[in-house]
Design a protein around this motif. Structure first.
Motif, PDB file in Angstrom:
ATOM      1  N   THR A  28       0.847  -1.191   0.000  1.00  0.00           N
ATOM      2  CA  THR A  28       0.000   0.000   0.000  1.00  0.00           C
ATOM      3  C   THR A  28       0.884   1.244   0.000  1.00  0.00           C
ATOM      4  N   TYR A  29       0.502   2.212  -0.829  1.00  0.00           N
ATOM      5  CA  TYR A  29       1.230   3.474  -0.958  1.00  0.00           C
ATOM      6  C   TYR A  29       0.258   4.621  -0.705  1.00  0.00           C
ATOM      7  N   THR A  30       0.692   5.586   0.075  1.00  0.00           N
ATOM      8  CA  THR A  30      -0.114   6.771   0.359  1.00  0.00           C
ATOM      9  C   THR A  30       0.318   7.897  -0.569  1.00  0.00           C
ATOM     10  N   ILE A  31      -0.633   8.501  -1.237  1.00  0.00           N
ATOM     11  CA  ILE A  31      -0.325   9.583  -2.164  1.00  0.00           C
ATOM     12  C   ILE A  31       0.257  10.768  -1.412  1.00  0.00           C
ATOM     13  N   ASP A  32       1.350  11.294  -1.934  1.00  0.00           N
ATOM     14  CA  ASP A  32       2.010  12.462  -1.359  1.00  0.00           C
ATOM     15  C   ASP A  32       1.346  13.709  -1.954  1.00  0.00           C
ATOM     16  N   PRO A  33       0.541  14.430  -1.149  1.00  0.00           N
ATOM     17  CA  PRO A  33      -0.200  15.577  -1.702  1.00  0.00           C
ATOM     18  C   PRO A  33       0.707  16.725  -2.153  1.00  0.00           C
ATOM     19  N   GLY A  34       1.920  16.782  -1.653  1.00  0.00           N
ATOM     20  CA  GLY A  34       2.849  17.838  -2.057  1.00  0.00           C
ATOM     21  C   GLY A  34       3.544  17.562  -3.376  1.00  0.00           C
ATOM     22  N   HIS A  35       3.370  16.347  -3.910  1.00  0.00           N
ATOM     23  CA  HIS A  35       4.017  15.972  -5.163  1.00  0.00           C
ATOM     24  C   HIS A  35       3.043  15.313  -6.140  1.00  0.00           C
TER      25      HIS A  35
END
Length: 188
Positions: free
Chosen positions: A23-30
């Motif tokens: 599982t990967y969490t989306i990086d909102p800053g990128h």
């Protein structure tokens, strides 16, 4: 015989552990979904959304995965403040009633161990329709600060805004090209 059976079971256990979904969490800053469409048939207007969240699940060994992305529609940005505010109105994106655009990818297609496409659905101003995203680029590395795997991708697709009931401003073309530049960090 017993030692070889134990070795085979150990190898199977190791293979099973490495073949599990990650599982990967989306990086909102990128991560920045962007879009473009014709304006009056004479120019191409581009915009983006400045706030995104979500998660991606990939099982590269099995060639499966899912994608869940939530785009904050209130952060629409054409680079022109007046246009941004106008597109938030009830007869356009109606961000008061529909503050999010959702994309749920139900199936990730793999080729040679790499994801190449996602079949899913996009919900825009309350209308849900199928949308296929092509993954043009995908790469994972160890994040230099977090010391965890981080993956980046460039995904794109096309849709007709009229299919979602988004008919405001006939000067803007119906065909919209969507691009999602995404980075996501592997969850612990």
């Amino acid at each position: 015989m017993r030692a070889s059976r134990t070795t085979a079971l150990l190898a199977l256990a190791i293979a099973s552990a490495t073949a599990q979904a990650q599982t990967y969490t989306i990086d909102p800053g990128h991560t920045f979904p962007s879009f473009e469409g014709e304006h009056m048939g004479i120019s191409l207007w581009r915009g983006r959304f400045n706030k995104t969240s979500g998660r991606i699940v990939l099982d590269r060994a099995a060639g499966t995965g899912t994608v869940d992305i939530a785009i904050d529609a209130t952060t629409i940005d054409f680079g022109v403040a007046k246009a941004n505010e106008r597109l938030k109105a009830r007869d356009a994106f109606n961000v008061e009633q529909y503050p999010q655009i959702l994309y749920r990818g139900k199936a990730v297609e793999f080729r040679n161990g790499q994801p190449v496409a996602v079949d899913g659905e996009m919900t825009l101003i309350g209308v849900t329709r199928p949308l296929r995203l092509t993954i043009n680029r995908f790469k994972c590395i160890e994040h230099p600060v977090l010391k965890r795997e981080i993956c980046g991708a460039d995904a794109s697709g096309e849709f007709k805004r009229s299919d979602y009931g988004l008919t405001y401003n006939s000067n803007f073309g119906d065909l919209i090209r969507l691009a999602i530049e995404v980075e996501a960090v592997k969850s612990d």
